[in-house]
Design a protein around this motif. Sequence first.
Motif, PDB file in Angstrom:
ATOM      1  N   GLU A  88       0.827  -1.204   0.000  1.00  0.00           N
ATOM      2  CA  GLU A  88       0.000   0.000   0.000  1.00  0.00           C
ATOM      3  C   GLU A  88       0.861   1.254   0.000  1.00  0.00           C
ATOM      4  O   GLU A  88       1.972   1.259   0.538  1.00  0.00           O
ATOM      5  CB  GLU A  88      -0.923   0.013   1.215  1.00  0.00           C
ATOM      6  CG  GLU A  88      -1.943  -1.118   1.235  1.00  0.00           C
ATOM      7  CD  GLU A  88      -2.882  -1.040   2.407  1.00  0.00           C
ATOM      8  OE1 GLU A  88      -4.003  -1.584   2.313  1.00  0.00           O
ATOM      9  OE2 GLU A  88      -2.500  -0.453   3.440  1.00  0.00           O
ATOM     10  N   ILE A  89       0.316   2.300  -0.608  1.00  0.00           N
ATOM     11  CA  ILE A  89       0.957   3.616  -0.620  1.00  0.00           C
ATOM     12  C   ILE A  89       0.050   4.554   0.160  1.00  0.00           C
ATOM     13  O   ILE A  89      -1.146   4.652  -0.124  1.00  0.00           O
ATOM     14  CB  ILE A  89       1.132   4.132  -2.059  1.00  0.00           C
ATOM     15  CG1 ILE A  89       1.899   3.127  -2.913  1.00  0.00           C
ATOM     16  CG2 ILE A  89       1.838   5.489  -2.059  1.00  0.00           C
ATOM     17  CD1 ILE A  89       1.648   3.279  -4.401  1.00  0.00           C
ATOM     18  N   ILE A  90       0.616   5.241   1.140  1.00  0.00           N
ATOM     19  CA  ILE A  90      -0.162   6.132   1.992  1.00  0.00           C
ATOM     20  C   ILE A  90       0.348   7.554   1.783  1.00  0.00           C
ATOM     21  O   ILE A  90       1.546   7.814   1.915  1.00  0.00           O
ATOM     22  CB  ILE A  90      -0.060   5.731   3.473  1.00  0.00           C
ATOM     23  CG1 ILE A  90      -0.333   4.234   3.649  1.00  0.00           C
ATOM     24  CG2 ILE A  90      -1.030   6.556   4.319  1.00  0.00           C
ATOM     25  CD1 ILE A  90      -0.007   3.712   5.032  1.00  0.00           C
ATOM     26  N   LYS A  91      -0.555   8.458   1.451  1.00  0.00           N
ATOM     27  CA  LYS A  91      -0.134   9.829   1.135  1.00  0.00           C
ATOM     28  C   LYS A  91      -1.190  10.839   1.571  1.00  0.00           C
ATOM     29  O   LYS A  91      -2.389  10.596   1.413  1.00  0.00           O
ATOM     30  CB  LYS A  91       0.102   9.971  -0.369  1.00  0.00           C
ATOM     31  CG  LYS A  91       0.571  11.365  -0.803  1.00  0.00           C
ATOM     32  CD  LYS A  91       0.959  11.397  -2.263  1.00  0.00           C
ATOM     33  CE  LYS A  91       1.340  12.812  -2.711  1.00  0.00           C
ATOM     34  NZ  LYS A  91       2.484  13.369  -1.954  1.00  0.00           N
ATOM     35  N   ALA A  92      -0.725  11.966   2.091  1.00  0.00           N
ATOM     36  CA  ALA A  92      -1.603  13.086   2.422  1.00  0.00           C
ATOM     37  C   ALA A  92      -1.599  14.068   1.262  1.00  0.00           C
ATOM     38  O   ALA A  92      -0.546  14.340   0.667  1.00  0.00           O
ATOM     39  CB  ALA A  92      -1.130  13.773   3.697  1.00  0.00           C
ATOM     40  N   ILE A  93      -2.750  14.592   0.912  1.00  0.00           N
ATOM     41  CA  ILE A  93      -2.855  15.620  -0.122  1.00  0.00           C
ATOM     42  C   ILE A  93      -3.808  16.704   0.358  1.00  0.00           C
ATOM     43  O   ILE A  93      -4.642  16.482   1.235  1.00  0.00           O
ATOM     44  CB  ILE A  93      -3.337  15.052  -1.481  1.00  0.00           C
ATOM     45  CG1 ILE A  93      -4.752  14.466  -1.359  1.00  0.00           C
ATOM     46  CG2 ILE A  93      -2.372  14.025  -2.023  1.00  0.00           C
ATOM     47  CD1 ILE A  93      -5.356  14.072  -2.705  1.00  0.00           C
ATOM     48  N   LYS A  94      -3.671  17.896  -0.227  1.00  0.00           N
ATOM     49  CA  LYS A  94      -4.572  19.008   0.100  1.00  0.00           C
ATOM     50  C   LYS A  94      -5.292  19.431  -1.166  1.00  0.00           C
ATOM     51  O   LYS A  94      -4.662  19.674  -2.198  1.00  0.00           O
ATOM     52  CB  LYS A  94      -3.798  20.187   0.684  1.00  0.00           C
ATOM     53  CG  LYS A  94      -4.700  21.362   1.079  1.00  0.00           C
ATOM     54  CD  LYS A  94      -3.900  22.536   1.601  1.00  0.00           C
ATOM     55  CE  LYS A  94      -3.443  22.305   3.026  1.00  0.00           C
ATOM     56  NZ  LYS A  94      -2.823  23.532   3.608  1.00  0.00           N
ATOM     57  N   ILE A  95      -6.597  19.508  -1.085  1.00  0.00           N
ATOM     58  CA  ILE A  95      -7.430  19.942  -2.201  1.00  0.00           C
ATOM     59  C   ILE A  95      -8.386  21.013  -1.697  1.00  0.00           C
ATOM     60  O   ILE A  95      -9.149  20.767  -0.746  1.00  0.00           O
ATOM     61  CB  ILE A  95      -8.223  18.758  -2.800  1.00  0.00           C
ATOM     62  CG1 ILE A  95      -7.254  17.741  -3.419  1.00  0.00           C
ATOM     63  CG2 ILE A  95      -9.236  19.241  -3.826  1.00  0.00           C
ATOM     64  CD1 ILE A  95      -7.908  16.476  -3.902  1.00  0.00           C
ATOM     65  N   ASP A  96      -8.304  22.201  -2.288  1.00  0.00           N
ATOM     66  CA  ASP A  96      -9.176  23.321  -1.875  1.00  0.00           C
ATOM     67  C   ASP A  96      -9.086  23.575  -0.369  1.00  0.00           C
ATOM     68  O   ASP A  96     -10.094  23.766   0.316  1.00  0.00           O
ATOM     69  CB  ASP A  96     -10.639  23.049  -2.261  1.00  0.00           C
ATOM     70  CG  ASP A  96     -10.819  22.856  -3.755  1.00  0.00           C
ATOM     71  OD1 ASP A  96      -9.963  23.344  -4.516  1.00  0.00           O
ATOM     72  OD2 ASP A  96     -11.810  22.206  -4.158  1.00  0.00           O
ATOM     73  N   ASP A  97      -7.859  23.526   0.143  1.00  0.00           N
ATOM     74  CA  ASP A  97      -7.584  23.755   1.572  1.00  0.00           C
ATOM     75  C   ASP A  97      -8.137  22.669   2.489  1.00  0.00           C
ATOM     76  O   ASP A  97      -8.165  22.840   3.717  1.00  0.00           O
ATOM     77  CB  ASP A  97      -8.113  25.125   2.029  1.00  0.00           C
ATOM     78  CG  ASP A  97      -7.336  26.269   1.408  1.00  0.00           C
ATOM     79  OD1 ASP A  97      -6.113  26.109   1.217  1.00  0.00           O
ATOM     80  OD2 ASP A  97      -7.941  27.310   1.102  1.00  0.00           O
ATOM     81  N   VAL A  98      -8.580  21.569   1.914  1.00  0.00           N
ATOM     82  CA  VAL A  98      -9.029  20.423   2.714  1.00  0.00           C
ATOM     83  C   VAL A  98      -7.967  19.326   2.611  1.00  0.00           C
ATOM     84  O   VAL A  98      -7.497  19.011   1.518  1.00  0.00           O
ATOM     85  CB  VAL A  98     -10.387  19.891   2.220  1.00  0.00           C
ATOM     86  CG1 VAL A  98     -10.816  18.679   3.045  1.00  0.00           C
ATOM     87  CG2 VAL A  98     -11.436  20.990   2.283  1.00  0.00           C
ATOM     88  N   VAL A  99      -7.604  18.771   3.750  1.00  0.00           N
ATOM     89  CA  VAL A  99      -6.552  17.747   3.797  1.00  0.00           C
ATOM     90  C   VAL A  99      -7.185  16.361   3.814  1.00  0.00           C
ATOM     91  O   VAL A  99      -8.124  16.105   4.581  1.00  0.00           O
ATOM     92  CB  VAL A  99      -5.654  17.941   5.040  1.00  0.00           C
ATOM     93  CG1 VAL A  99      -4.627  16.818   5.129  1.00  0.00           C
ATOM     94  CG2 VAL A  99      -4.956  19.295   4.979  1.00  0.00           C
TER      95      VAL A  99
END
Length: 302
Positions: A39-50
């Motif tokens: 598995e690949i685990i990643k945090a991203i931010k979209i429109d200031d939502v994490v």
Amino acid sequence: MLVEKEWSIAVPEVFQFQENLHYLANANHECMYQVVKNEIIKAIKIDDVVFLMVLREATSGGLLVKVVKSSCAFSEAYRDKITTFVSEWFDVNTNLAGFYKIALKDPYLKRLVQTHYGLRLIGIPNFFEAISWAIIGQQINLSFAYKLKRRIVERYGTSVQWNESLFWLFPTPEVIANISVSELTSLQLSKRKSEYIIDMARAIVCNEISKEKLLATTSLEEAEKMLTAYRGIGSWTAHYVLMRCLRVPNAFPIADVGLQNAIKQVVGLKQKPTKEYVREIGTNWANWQAYATFYLWRSLYP
């Protein structure tokens, strides 16, 4: 309406999850994601939502995405934007038939595309992250570059905690635009590189340059000229960013030491090839130089 936080993304025939997983796992000092088993685990931010997402291979052969944490209520619109991000990250919308047709007849690439069939050009969708990483990596070894990147991310980025681990988001240009050069040099980044990164952050904040403006250019040469107008951005850095972030297919960082070492290894040369040599063989990869470079880089990994 309740929106499922787990869904699959269709992938093209020329896609092998394990090949892409192995590539990501080899970057064992990377701080922008974690590879845990399959598995690949990643945090991203979209429109200031994490969002914190887990990617794994779907039973259908596609990519299975699961959002395990978010900073606001989940919605179909966010699901669509996460799908767009993942699709761009793994470059799943590029038809590789043309590249494989060329590569299978090419003495430099034939063995690589057979060994790593289904590997995609893993990208860096975040423009500021891509250009910062390119600047950090100028003229130093990869291991030290990863250490510098981690120091910057852990000092100025934000994180999401899940299962007793932290998952980091790259610092925003707004944050870096407001720090001093001495703050970055305290992390062992050179004075010049510190200046270049802060300058780029300020240019992005002022909307002088952006991913969207570069995508609107009509040629590789125009995009390269736009980037190299900034201090610290030479041809190598520009082509690296155009290759990894903007997906320009004929981006070709001919001065890249890793590319030169890979060609030396594949061909069995006694010395690293010259830039002229690299440029000449690159004419055989017309409009696929970025993918050829990526596969040659892959040959240097275990």
